[in-house]
Design an enzyme around this catalytic site. Structure first.
Site, PDB file in Angstrom:
ATOM      1  N   CYS A  19      -5.277   6.528  -3.257  1.00 10.29           N
ATOM      2  CA  CYS A  19      -4.658   5.206  -3.386  1.00 10.29           C
ATOM      3  C   CYS A  19      -3.291   5.407  -4.024  1.00 10.29           C
ATOM      4  O   CYS A  19      -3.194   5.812  -5.189  1.00 10.29           O
ATOM      5  CB  CYS A  19      -5.527   4.280  -4.235  1.00 10.29           C
ATOM      6  SG  CYS A  19      -4.772   2.666  -4.537  1.00 10.29           S
TER       7      CYS A  19
ATOM      8  N   GLU B  30     -11.027   0.247  -4.169  1.00  5.52           N
ATOM      9  CA  GLU B  30      -9.965  -0.609  -3.659  1.00  5.52           C
ATOM     10  C   GLU B  30     -10.444  -1.995  -3.246  1.00  5.52           C
ATOM     11  O   GLU B  30     -11.418  -2.135  -2.494  1.00  5.52           O
ATOM     12  CB  GLU B  30      -9.272   0.060  -2.471  1.00  5.52           C
ATOM     13  CG  GLU B  30      -8.395   1.231  -2.864  1.00  5.52           C
ATOM     14  CD  GLU B  30      -7.330   1.522  -1.832  1.00  5.52           C
ATOM     15  OE1 GLU B  30      -6.617   0.569  -1.410  1.00  5.52           O
ATOM     16  OE2 GLU B  30      -7.199   2.691  -1.439  1.00  5.52           O
TER      17      GLU B  30
ATOM     18  N   CYS C 173       0.871  -1.175   0.000  1.00  9.63           N
ATOM     19  CA  CYS C 173       0.000   0.000   0.000  1.00  9.63           C
ATOM     20  C   CYS C 173       0.903   1.219   0.000  1.00  9.63           C
ATOM     21  O   CYS C 173       1.664   1.431   0.950  1.00  9.63           O
ATOM     22  CB  CYS C 173      -0.912  -0.008   1.220  1.00  9.63           C
ATOM     23  SG  CYS C 173      -1.928   1.477   1.401  1.00  9.63           S
TER      24      CYS C 173
END
Length: 276
Positions: free
Chosen positions: A213, A203, A75
């Site tokens: 994101c 997501e 991430c």
């Protein structure tokens, strides 16, 4: 028994950070409960971080548990939050982040955090996507997408205006499409006329649109450059939560830059009320 946490966000992509030494019997259940924005603290995930200060620069082992209880290998904004958390505790401006997608360096300059994002890949086996060749601008489940892995898989679609797209309607069929053995994030982008892009991302694991994101921002920049839609460096990418910059080094590896903020501290109960 309670467990302390710190709440951080990177351009609106927000996370509870819990030290990995804290005992949580069921990390997935805690994420499902506390990431809920109505009944819990509210977040896009929980980061469990283990800090190893003996290294120079210090190292942080990062595990992300998503709101649906699953784990994600990478991430971008979460890694930038992890870096800020570690820098605050080691009085440094550089750290190494160990993720399931590899070890990445992060640096803080003038209040913003830049993290390496590794080498993106279009290889079908590495995305993964069920295809014999890389997928460039092909229709899959109603959306014309290019498939790329920037730590996690992304289906990237360019549109005239991201605000005109009902993302909650068009994204789920792609996200759960038969072409994707592990599912995919769905990212849409529209050009700003100056080589940059507006962004929205649905997501995987959150199962909803997020304010930002990081891996999606990198996916937009990588795909746009591959398709000849921009030659900018850095590429400015603007999700709803703020501005991000994606740059590329001589080896083609991407970096992600943007602000990180420490919101507040608190405590959560690892067990649900029914378990107490």
């Amino acid at each position: 028994m309670t467990v302390p946490f710190q709440k951080y966000h990177g351009t609106g992509n927000d996370f509870l950070i819990i030290h990995a030494d804290e005992y949580v019997s069921d990390r997935g259940a805690l994420a499902v409960r506390e990431c809920d924005r109505e009944n819990g603290v509210g977040a896009d995930g929980i980061l469990y971080l283990a800090l190893e200060e003996k290294f120079r620069p210090p190292r942080v082992v990062m595990t992300l548990v998503q709101p649906d209880g699953s784990t994600a290998p990478m991430c971008g904004n979460g890694a930038r939050c992890a870096a800020e958390w570690a820098m605050d505790r080691t009085d440094t401006d550089s750290v190494m982040i160990d993720t399931q997608s590899g070890t990445l360096r992060a640096d803080r300059t003038d209040g913003v955090v830049t993290i390496e994002m590794g080498t993106p890949t279009f290889d079908p086996d590495d995305v993964p996507v069920r295809a014999d060749d890389p997928v460039f601008e092909e229709e899959i489940d109603g959306l014309e997408v290019t498939m790329v892995n920037t730590g996690v898989p992304h289906a990237v679609a360019f549109v005239d205006d991201v605000d005109d797209v009902d993302l909650e309607a068009v994204a789920p069929p792609v996200r759960h499409g038969d072409a994707f053995p592990k599912g995919t994030n769905v990212t849409i982008a529209s050009p700003d006329g100056d080589g940059g892009f507006d962004q929205r991302t649905y997501e995987r694991g959150v199962e909803a649109e997020t304010d930002s994101c990081g891996t999606g921002a990198v996916a937009i920049a990588v795909v746009a450059r591959r398709l000849g839609r921009t030659d900018a460096d850095p590429v400015e990418v603007r999700p709803p939560g703020g501005d991000l910059q994606v740059s590329f080094n001589d080896r083609g590896n991407a970096t992600l830059t943007g602000p990180v903020e420490h919101e507040f501290d608190g405590e959560v109960t690892p067990e649900s009320p029914a378990e107490l």
